[in-house]
Write a protein that holds these residues in place. Sequence first.
Motif, PDB file in Angstrom:
ATOM      1  N   GLU A 151      14.774  -6.781  15.039  1.00 44.62           N
ATOM      2  CA  GLU A 151      15.543  -7.063  13.827  1.00 44.62           C
ATOM      3  C   GLU A 151      16.670  -8.021  14.213  1.00 44.62           C
ATOM      4  OE1 GLU A 151      18.341  -4.827  10.471  1.00 44.62           O
ATOM      5  OE2 GLU A 151      17.061  -3.652  11.811  1.00 44.62           O
ATOM      6  N   VAL A 152      16.593  -9.242  13.704  1.00 43.72           N
ATOM      7  CA  VAL A 152      17.561 -10.281  14.060  1.00 43.72           C
ATOM      8  C   VAL A 152      18.290 -10.713  12.792  1.00 43.72           C
ATOM      9  CG1 VAL A 152      17.894 -12.557  15.090  1.00 43.72           C
ATOM     10  CG2 VAL A 152      16.062 -11.066  15.927  1.00 43.72           C
ATOM     11  N   THR A 153      19.588 -10.549  12.778  1.00 43.50           N
ATOM     12  CA  THR A 153      20.398 -10.960  11.639  1.00 43.50           C
ATOM     13  C   THR A 153      20.981 -12.346  11.912  1.00 43.50           C
ATOM     14  OG1 THR A 153      20.974  -8.669  11.140  1.00 43.50           O
ATOM     15  CG2 THR A 153      22.354 -10.383  10.168  1.00 43.50           C
ATOM     16  N   VAL A 154      20.804 -13.249  10.982  1.00 47.93           N
ATOM     17  CA  VAL A 154      21.308 -14.614  11.118  1.00 47.93           C
ATOM     18  C   VAL A 154      22.444 -14.790  10.114  1.00 47.93           C
ATOM     19  CG1 VAL A 154      20.726 -17.065  11.077  1.00 47.93           C
ATOM     20  CG2 VAL A 154      18.998 -15.378  11.747  1.00 47.93           C
ATOM     21  N   THR A 155      23.612 -15.189  10.623  1.00 50.90           N
ATOM     22  CA  THR A 155      24.777 -15.396   9.764  1.00 50.90           C
ATOM     23  C   THR A 155      25.353 -16.787  10.005  1.00 50.90           C
ATOM     24  OG1 THR A 155      26.270 -14.448  11.420  1.00 50.90           O
ATOM     25  CG2 THR A 155      25.361 -12.950   9.764  1.00 50.90           C
ATOM     26  N   ARG A 156      26.112 -17.262   9.028  1.00 54.11           N
ATOM     27  CA  ARG A 156      26.798 -18.548   9.147  1.00 54.11           C
ATOM     28  C   ARG A 156      28.175 -18.427   8.500  1.00 54.11           C
ATOM     29  NH1 ARG A 156      23.938 -24.380   8.590  1.00 54.11           N
ATOM     30  NH2 ARG A 156      25.670 -25.596   9.460  1.00 54.11           N
ATOM     31  N   ASP A 157      29.191 -18.715   9.278  1.00 51.16           N
ATOM     32  CA  ASP A 157      30.574 -18.606   8.812  1.00 51.16           C
ATOM     33  C   ASP A 157      30.851 -17.196   8.282  1.00 51.16           C
ATOM     34  OD1 ASP A 157      30.945 -21.284   9.409  1.00 51.16           O
ATOM     35  OD2 ASP A 157      30.327 -21.920   7.404  1.00 51.16           O
ATOM     36  N   GLY A 158      30.250 -16.208   8.956  1.00 53.60           N
ATOM     37  CA  GLY A 158      30.499 -14.826   8.591  1.00 53.60           C
ATOM     38  C   GLY A 158      29.671 -14.312   7.436  1.00 53.60           C
ATOM     39  N   ARG A 159      28.872 -15.159   6.823  1.00 50.41           N
ATOM     40  CA  ARG A 159      28.042 -14.740   5.694  1.00 50.41           C
ATOM     41  C   ARG A 159      26.601 -14.587   6.133  1.00 50.41           C
ATOM     42  NH1 ARG A 159      29.255 -19.195   1.263  1.00 50.41           N
ATOM     43  NH2 ARG A 159      28.902 -20.466   3.148  1.00 50.41           N
ATOM     44  N   ALA A 160      25.957 -13.496   5.687  1.00 50.81           N
ATOM     45  CA  ALA A 160      24.567 -13.244   6.058  1.00 50.81           C
ATOM     46  C   ALA A 160      23.660 -14.296   5.422  1.00 50.81           C
ATOM     47  CB  ALA A 160      24.142 -11.848   5.615  1.00 50.81           C
ATOM     48  N   VAL A 161      22.776 -14.829   6.224  1.00 50.30           N
ATOM     49  CA  VAL A 161      21.817 -15.829   5.746  1.00 50.30           C
ATOM     50  C   VAL A 161      20.451 -15.196   5.552  1.00 50.30           C
ATOM     51  CG1 VAL A 161      20.640 -18.004   6.280  1.00 50.30           C
ATOM     52  CG2 VAL A 161      23.070 -17.725   6.839  1.00 50.30           C
ATOM     53  N   VAL A 162      19.965 -14.502   6.565  1.00 49.63           N
ATOM     54  CA  VAL A 162      18.636 -13.904   6.500  1.00 49.63           C
ATOM     55  C   VAL A 162      18.507 -12.900   7.637  1.00 49.63           C
ATOM     56  CG1 VAL A 162      17.497 -15.602   8.006  1.00 49.63           C
ATOM     57  CG2 VAL A 162      16.168 -14.443   6.219  1.00 49.63           C
ATOM     58  N   THR A 163      17.575 -11.972   7.487  1.00 45.99           N
ATOM     59  CA  THR A 163      17.216 -11.060   8.564  1.00 45.99           C
ATOM     60  C   THR A 163      15.755 -11.317   8.927  1.00 45.99           C
ATOM     61  OG1 THR A 163      18.778  -9.370   7.795  1.00 45.99           O
ATOM     62  CG2 THR A 163      17.029  -8.662   9.293  1.00 45.99           C
ATOM     63  N   LEU A 164      15.523 -11.589  10.195  1.00 46.65           N
ATOM     64  CA  LEU A 164      14.184 -11.917  10.686  1.00 46.65           C
ATOM     65  C   LEU A 164      13.622 -10.737  11.466  1.00 46.65           C
ATOM     66  CD1 LEU A 164      14.861 -15.571  11.977  1.00 46.65           C
ATOM     67  CD2 LEU A 164      13.935 -14.865   9.765  1.00 46.65           C
ATOM     68  N   PHE A 165      12.282 -10.588  11.396  1.00 49.21           N
ATOM     69  CA  PHE A 165      11.612  -9.480  12.071  1.00 49.21           C
ATOM     70  C   PHE A 165      10.440 -10.001  12.904  1.00 49.21           C
ATOM     71  CE2 PHE A 165      13.585  -7.699   8.272  1.00 49.21           C
ATOM     72  CZ  PHE A 165      14.251  -6.599   8.777  1.00 49.21           C
ATOM     73  N   PRO A 166      10.697 -10.677  14.017  1.00 45.63           N
ATOM     74  CA  PRO A 166       9.588 -11.107  14.887  1.00 45.63           C
ATOM     75  C   PRO A 166       8.949  -9.910  15.576  1.00 45.63           C
ATOM     76  CG  PRO A 166      11.695 -11.565  15.932  1.00 45.63           C
ATOM     77  CD  PRO A 166      12.008 -11.076  14.548  1.00 45.63           C
ATOM     78  N   GLN A 167       7.656 -10.027  15.875  1.00 48.47           N
ATOM     79  CA  GLN A 167       6.914  -8.912  16.451  1.00 48.47           C
ATOM     80  C   GLN A 167       6.077  -9.366  17.653  1.00 48.47           C
ATOM     81  OE1 GLN A 167       4.390  -7.000  13.598  1.00 48.47           O
ATOM     82  NE2 GLN A 167       5.983  -6.792  12.042  1.00 48.47           N
ATOM     83  N   ARG A 168       5.788  -8.398  18.500  1.00 46.12           N
ATOM     84  CA  ARG A 168       4.739  -8.524  19.516  1.00 46.12           C
ATOM     85  C   ARG A 168       3.733  -7.410  19.248  1.00 46.12           C
ATOM     86  NH1 ARG A 168       4.886 -11.357  24.055  1.00 46.12           N
ATOM     87  NH2 ARG A 168       3.794  -9.751  25.220  1.00 46.12           N
ATOM     88  N   ARG A 169       2.530  -7.806  18.851  1.00 43.54           N
ATOM     89  CA  ARG A 169       1.521  -6.818  18.468  1.00 43.54           C
ATOM     90  C   ARG A 169       0.541  -6.585  19.616  1.00 43.54           C
ATOM     91  NH1 ARG A 169      -0.079  -8.697  12.279  1.00 43.54           N
ATOM     92  NH2 ARG A 169       1.966  -8.204  11.342  1.00 43.54           N
ATOM     93  N   TYR A 170       0.208  -5.303  19.779  1.00 41.30           N
ATOM     94  CA  TYR A 170      -0.789  -4.913  20.785  1.00 41.30           C
ATOM     95  C   TYR A 170      -2.002  -4.330  20.068  1.00 41.30           C
ATOM     96  CZ  TYR A 170      -3.128  -2.441  24.561  1.00 41.30           C
ATOM     97  OH  TYR A 170      -4.077  -1.987  25.440  1.00 41.30           O
ATOM     98  N   GLU A 220      24.866 -17.823  13.832  1.00 40.19           N
ATOM     99  CA  GLU A 220      24.996 -16.721  14.776  1.00 40.19           C
ATOM    100  C   GLU A 220      23.768 -15.828  14.641  1.00 40.19           C
ATOM    101  OE1 GLU A 220      27.913 -12.986  16.039  1.00 40.19           O
ATOM    102  OE2 GLU A 220      28.415 -14.231  14.305  1.00 40.19           O
ATOM    103  N   TRP A 221      23.074 -15.629  15.759  1.00 37.99           N
ATOM    104  CA  TRP A 221      21.844 -14.845  15.794  1.00 37.99           C
ATOM    105  C   TRP A 221      22.161 -13.529  16.516  1.00 37.99           C
ATOM    106  CZ3 TRP A 221      17.069 -17.526  14.416  1.00 37.99           C
ATOM    107  CH2 TRP A 221      17.264 -18.878  14.103  1.00 37.99           C
TER     108      TRP A 221
END
Length: 653
Positions: free
Chosen positions: A554-573, A534-535
Motif C-alpha cells: 500500500e503506497v500513498t502518494v501525496t503532493r504538497d501535503g495533499r493525498a493524490v492517490v493510493t497505489l497497490f502494487p503486487q507480487r503474485r505467486y 512523496e511516496w
Amino acid sequence: MFPEIGHFALTLALALACAQAVLPLMGAHWRDSRLMGSAAPLALGSTLAVIIAFGALVAAYVLNDTTVVNVVQNSHSAKPLLYKISGVWGNHEGSMLLWLLVLALCGAAVAGFGRNLPSALQARVLAILGLILAGFALFMLMTSNPFTRMWPPAPDGQGLNPLLQDPGLAFHPPLLYGGYVGTAVTFAFAVAALLEGRVDAAWGAWVRPWALGAWAFLTAGITLGSWWAYYELGWGGYWFWDPVENASLLPWLATTALLHSAIVVEKRGALKIWTVLLALLAFALSLLGTFMVRSGVLNSVHSFAADPARGVFILGMLIFYVGGAFALFAWRAPSMVPQGTFAPISREGALVLNNLLLCCIAAVVLVGTLYPLFLDLIFGRLISVGPPFFNTATLPLALPLIAAMALGPLMPWKRAALWPVVQRLWWAALITAGAFVAAWTVMGVPFWPALGFGAGIWLIAGAKADIWERIQLFRVPFRTSLTRARGLPFSAWGAAIAHAGLGVSALGVAGMGLASETLVALSPGQSTNFAGYEWRLEAVRDAQGPNWTARRAEVTVTRDGRAVVTLFPQRRYFPIGRSTTTEAAISTNLMRDLYAVLGEEREGQAVLRIHDNVLAPWIWLGGLIMGLGALVSLGDRRVRVAAPQRRAKAVSA
C-alpha cells in the motif's frame, strides 16, 4: 466425445479445403461456371467444420477434460472461466486452431461479401485461401493436434502461463491474428490477379478494404500487446524491440504501404506491379513471424513453441506459398504494362515516397531481427541487437515520412507544385516550429523529445489542414463549409483521423523521453521524494486470488501535503506452475502515469521501483484513434463494396 468431434471436424476441414483449392481453380481455367460456383459453398463448409473444431476445444477447456493433453498442459480447474476460454489460444496448438478459424472466416467473408466480384476472380481468390487453409490444417493434424488424448487422465491440469492470465492477453491474439490472416486475403487477391494476368483500377478497389481491415486489426493487436507489456511485465516501457514484437511490426509496415499503394492503383491505375509485390510481401512477413515465434529460433516472453519439427514444417509452407507466389510474380510481372504516369511532385509521388520509406524501415527492422540468428547459425557468435540500433537506424527514415504525411493529402493527382501546398500549411508549420522551440529552449526538454513533440503536432495539424482544405473552411461561408463536411466521404475522415492518431502516439513517445524512474527500499512508514511527489509505504500485506496468493503493498502518494492517490502494487505467486509475476499499480490523469512495482522484501524492507511516465497514455490513445480511423474508412460504402465494373476489352477487328 468433444475431442473426437473436434478431430473429425478438423480432418473434414482439411478435405473441404483441398477441394476448395482445386475445383475452383479448374473451373476458372476451363471457364466452367459449375466448378467456379463450388468455391463459395466449399469455403462456407470448411468454415463450419473449423468452427465445430474450435468449439470442441473450447468445450474441453471449460469442462476441464483432463484426458486431453492440451488441456492438461495449459489449464486447471481453479482457473477463472475467462482464462479457461482464453487458454484455448494461450498455447501453440490452440493458437494455431484460432489462426485456422480466422482464416476460414476470412474465406467465408470473401464468399459472402464478394458477390460483386467477377466469378473467375472470386473463384481464384477462394481457391488460394483454400490452399493456405489446407496447409495449416495439415500442419495441425501432423505436428500440432490439439485433440490428442492421454490415458489415464491426469488428476488436474498444469495451469496456464501466469503472464497470460490477463484480460489484455485474452483479446490480444485474436486481434493480431485478424491482421495476420487479413494479409492472406490480399495475398490471395494478388496471386489471383497474377494467374489472370490482369491488375487494374477495379482490382485496387477490391483489395483496399481487405488491406484496410488487416491494418486495423494489426494496429489494435499491436496497441493492446504494447499496453499489456507496459502494465503486466512491470518494466515500465511500451516497446522493447523484442524480436517477436518486431515480427508483428513488419507486416504492419508492409500493410500500411500496401494500403496507400492500392489507392494509387484505384485512382490512377499506376503502381500495379509494386502493389502486387507489397501484397505478397505482407503475407510473407506474416508467415515469417509465425515461423520465428513457433520454431524455437527466438527466445521471448511472447514465443509459443520451441519445436524444430514444427519450425521445419512452417518453413516448408513459407517456401511453398511465398516462393511459388514470387515465382509467379517473376513470370507475370513483365506483362503488366505500367500506366498512369505522374510527376514526382504529386499525390502519387508522395504516396511512392511513403511506400519507399515504410519499406526501408521494414528492411531495417528485418535485418536487425534476423542478423543475430544468421550470425549464430553461420559463425556460432551470439550478439544482441537492441533499442539503440533500431532507434538510430529508423529515426532518419521516420522523420521525412512524418513530414510527407501532412503534405501528401494536400497535393493534387498527377502533377503538383510544392510551394502552394506549403503555403496552405504555413500555420501548421508555425505551430510546429513554435512547439519545438518552446519545448527545447524554454522548457529545457532534450532535443529528441522536443523534436518528437514537434512531429506529433505536425501530424495532427496536417490532418486538420486536410479536412479544412476539403471543406474550404474560412474561404467560403460557414454554412457551405458545413454542407461540404457532411458530404465528405468517410474514407477522407478516416484517413485524417488515422494520421492524427499517429500524431497523438508520437506525442506519447516523445513524452516517454522525459520519463524518470528510481529504485528504493522502504520499511512500512518510510517515504521517499520523487518527481515532485512523496511516496510513502504504508504496509505490505498478504492477498488471496482465485488461483494465486500475493504480497500487496500500500503506497500513498501525496503532493504538497495533499493525498493524490493510493497505489497497490503486487507480487503474485501461482502455486500451479510455481511462478511469480508482478502486477504494476498505475494511476493516470492522461497527462502522466504514476507507476509503482513491488520487488523483493529483504530484512523488513520492500523494494519499490517507481516511475513518472509523462504522456504515456497517449501512446495507446493514439493507437485507438488510428483504429477508429480505419473503422470510419470502412464505413464508407465506396470502400466496403468497392467493385467498379471492369471495362470490356475491345474486340479487335
